[in-house]
Design a protein around this motif. Structure first.
Motif, PDB file in Angstrom:
ATOM      1  N   ASP A  27       1.663   5.566  -0.991  1.00  0.00           N
ATOM      2  CA  ASP A  27       1.114   6.915  -1.145  1.00  0.00           C
ATOM      3  C   ASP A  27       0.933   7.250  -2.617  1.00  0.00           C
ATOM      4  OD1 ASP A  27       0.704   7.872   1.417  1.00  0.00           O
ATOM      5  OD2 ASP A  27       2.774   8.553   1.662  1.00  0.00           O
ATOM      6  N   GLY A  28      -0.141   7.951  -2.928  1.00  0.00           N
ATOM      7  CA  GLY A  28      -0.333   8.464  -4.276  1.00  0.00           C
ATOM      8  C   GLY A  28      -1.048   7.487  -5.198  1.00  0.00           C
ATOM      9  N   ARG A  29      -1.403   7.961  -6.359  1.00  0.00           N
ATOM     10  CA  ARG A  29      -2.103   7.158  -7.364  1.00  0.00           C
ATOM     11  C   ARG A  29      -1.084   6.672  -8.390  1.00  0.00           C
ATOM     12  NH1 ARG A  29      -7.634   7.698  -6.935  1.00  0.00           N
ATOM     13  NH2 ARG A  29      -7.973   7.029  -9.087  1.00  0.00           N
ATOM     14  N   THR A  42      -6.752   1.591  -6.595  1.00  0.00           N
ATOM     15  CA  THR A  42      -6.479   2.854  -5.905  1.00  0.00           C
ATOM     16  C   THR A  42      -7.677   3.201  -5.039  1.00  0.00           C
ATOM     17  OG1 THR A  42      -7.360   4.139  -7.746  1.00  0.00           O
ATOM     18  CG2 THR A  42      -4.987   3.712  -7.738  1.00  0.00           C
ATOM     19  N   GLU A  43      -7.398   3.856  -3.929  1.00  0.00           N
ATOM     20  CA  GLU A  43      -8.466   4.289  -3.035  1.00  0.00           C
ATOM     21  C   GLU A  43      -8.005   5.550  -2.333  1.00  0.00           C
ATOM     22  OE1 GLU A  43     -11.100   2.755   0.796  1.00  0.00           O
ATOM     23  OE2 GLU A  43      -9.885   1.324  -0.335  1.00  0.00           O
ATOM     24  N   GLY A  44      -8.780   6.630  -2.521  1.00  0.00           N
ATOM     25  CA  GLY A  44      -8.381   7.891  -1.921  1.00  0.00           C
ATOM     26  C   GLY A  44      -7.024   8.312  -2.457  1.00  0.00           C
ATOM     27  N   GLY A  45      -6.112   8.560  -1.554  1.00  0.00           N
ATOM     28  CA  GLY A  45      -4.778   8.992  -1.963  1.00  0.00           C
ATOM     29  C   GLY A  45      -3.741   7.899  -1.926  1.00  0.00           C
ATOM     30  N   THR A  46      -4.189   6.631  -1.961  1.00  0.00           N
ATOM     31  CA  THR A  46      -3.241   5.511  -1.917  1.00  0.00           C
ATOM     32  C   THR A  46      -3.512   4.520  -3.033  1.00  0.00           C
ATOM     33  OG1 THR A  46      -4.601   4.173  -0.405  1.00  0.00           O
ATOM     34  CG2 THR A  46      -3.009   5.690   0.604  1.00  0.00           C
ATOM     35  N   SER A  47      -2.519   3.661  -3.298  1.00  0.00           N
ATOM     36  CA  SER A  47      -2.653   2.605  -4.310  1.00  0.00           C
ATOM     37  C   SER A  47      -2.154   1.292  -3.728  1.00  0.00           C
ATOM     38  CB  SER A  47      -1.832   2.949  -5.562  1.00  0.00           C
ATOM     39  OG  SER A  47      -2.218   4.179  -6.111  1.00  0.00           O
ATOM     40  N   HIS A  67       6.437   6.864  -4.734  1.00  0.00           N
ATOM     41  CA  HIS A  67       5.272   6.339  -4.012  1.00  0.00           C
ATOM     42  C   HIS A  67       5.733   5.588  -2.760  1.00  0.00           C
ATOM     43  CE1 HIS A  67       2.408   7.372  -7.197  1.00  0.00           C
ATOM     44  NE2 HIS A  67       3.329   6.971  -8.058  1.00  0.00           N
ATOM     45  N   THR A 116       0.410   5.048 -11.645  1.00  0.00           N
ATOM     46  CA  THR A 116      -0.024   4.976 -13.043  1.00  0.00           C
ATOM     47  C   THR A 116       0.560   3.741 -13.723  1.00  0.00           C
ATOM     48  OG1 THR A 116       1.872   6.227 -13.846  1.00  0.00           O
ATOM     49  CG2 THR A 116      -0.060   7.492 -13.141  1.00  0.00           C
ATOM     50  N   LYS A 155       0.875  -1.170   0.000  1.00  0.00           N
ATOM     51  CA  LYS A 155       0.000   0.000   0.000  1.00  0.00           C
ATOM     52  C   LYS A 155       0.909   1.214   0.000  1.00  0.00           C
ATOM     53  CE  LYS A 155      -3.754   2.202   2.591  1.00  0.00           C
ATOM     54  NZ  LYS A 155      -4.575   2.141   3.835  1.00  0.00           N
TER      55      LYS A 155
END
Length: 257
Positions: free
Chosen positions: A149-151, A181-186, A209, A153, A147
């Motif tokens: 931080d961030g989305r 992805t969910e919220g500000g995490t991936s 990330h 790509t 898990k």
């Protein structure tokens, strides 16, 4: 090959050895032998009276190694976060000893997981197997779910597979995929055979990330499954066979080639 013919009284009957190893009932093991599914030291054995030496002979069924040495112990642990991968931590932090008390053998961990990383850890007293599993040259893969931080790509996933440059040299994931992805995490799944320290965390930080939470779900042919955090269990006959098969293929015994 040291397997004996039926007239030789030395050794133990092959079907008895297989049954004692948990392969199947003695009658089913006899059927396996007759069907040509059992090999001793790489040679197919079809004679029911065949006797072997369980201490020295290597046996496989359908290409999967069978554990004959009952002194060897193989344990799967779902290591919780906050526990160091050591049998005795000099700083007094929680270590692995609490999970090995029910087994009389002196066990040790195969490789390490960071204290803040949870998941699958193998404990054993089989030094040869531990060497094969832990050393990156043998290519045993590990699968992690991170898990971060961030989305993340698709371009970032491609970069992880292509390779990134770290302070101790380049590294590439064997496989990588975005799970969601969910919220500000991936959630990212990474497959690696590297044994470098904190490698997943460093790779994800390098691509921007940072890891929030990390768990190892697979180690070679072993899957964590539903084993709860902080619980340990012995490997099944099938799981032990899968590990021993890897070890024998990686470190062939010249006596049995």
């Amino acid at each position: 090959m040291s397997a004996q013919n039926p007239a030789d009284a030395e050794g133990v009957r092959l079907q008895k050895v297989l049954a004692n190893a948990g392969v199947a009932s003695r009658r089913v093991c006899e059927q396996y032998i007759v069907e040509g599914r059992v090999r001793v030291n790489g040679q197919v054995v079809t004679e029911l009276g065949t006797r072997i030496d369980p201490a020295s002979d290597l046996v496989d069924v359908d290409g999967t190694a069978i554990q004959l040495d009952a002194t060897k112990r193989y344990i799967m642990l779902n290591k919780p976060t906050g526990v160091v991968s050591s049998m005795k931590d000099e700083q007094g932090r929680p270590d692995l000893r609490r999970y090995t008390r029910e087994w009389p053998e002196r066990l040790y961990n195969v490789g390490r997981l960071d204290a803040e990383t949870s998941g699958l850890l193998v404990l054993t007293n089989d030094g040869d197997l531990a060497h094969v599993l832990a050393h990156p040259s043998f290519g045993v893969t590990k699968v992690y779910i991170a898990k971060v931080d961030g989305r993340v790509t698709a371009q970032t996933i491609a970069r992880l597979v292509k390779g990134v440059e770290l302070e101790d040299g380049p590294i590439a994931a064997d496989k990588a995929r975005l799970l969601g992805t969910e919220g500000g995490t991936s959630l990212v799944e990474l497959t690696l055979h590297s044994g470098r320290n904190r490698i997943v965390r460093r790779m994800m930080a390098e691509v921007g990330h940072p890891v929030v939470d990390l768990v190892r779900r697979q180690f070679g042919p072993l899957h964590l499954g539903t084993l709860p955090a902080g619980r340990a269990r012995e490997l099944t006959t099938v799981e032990r066979g899968a590990l021993l098969t890897i070890a024998r293929r990686s470190t062939p015994d010249p006596e049995h080639d």
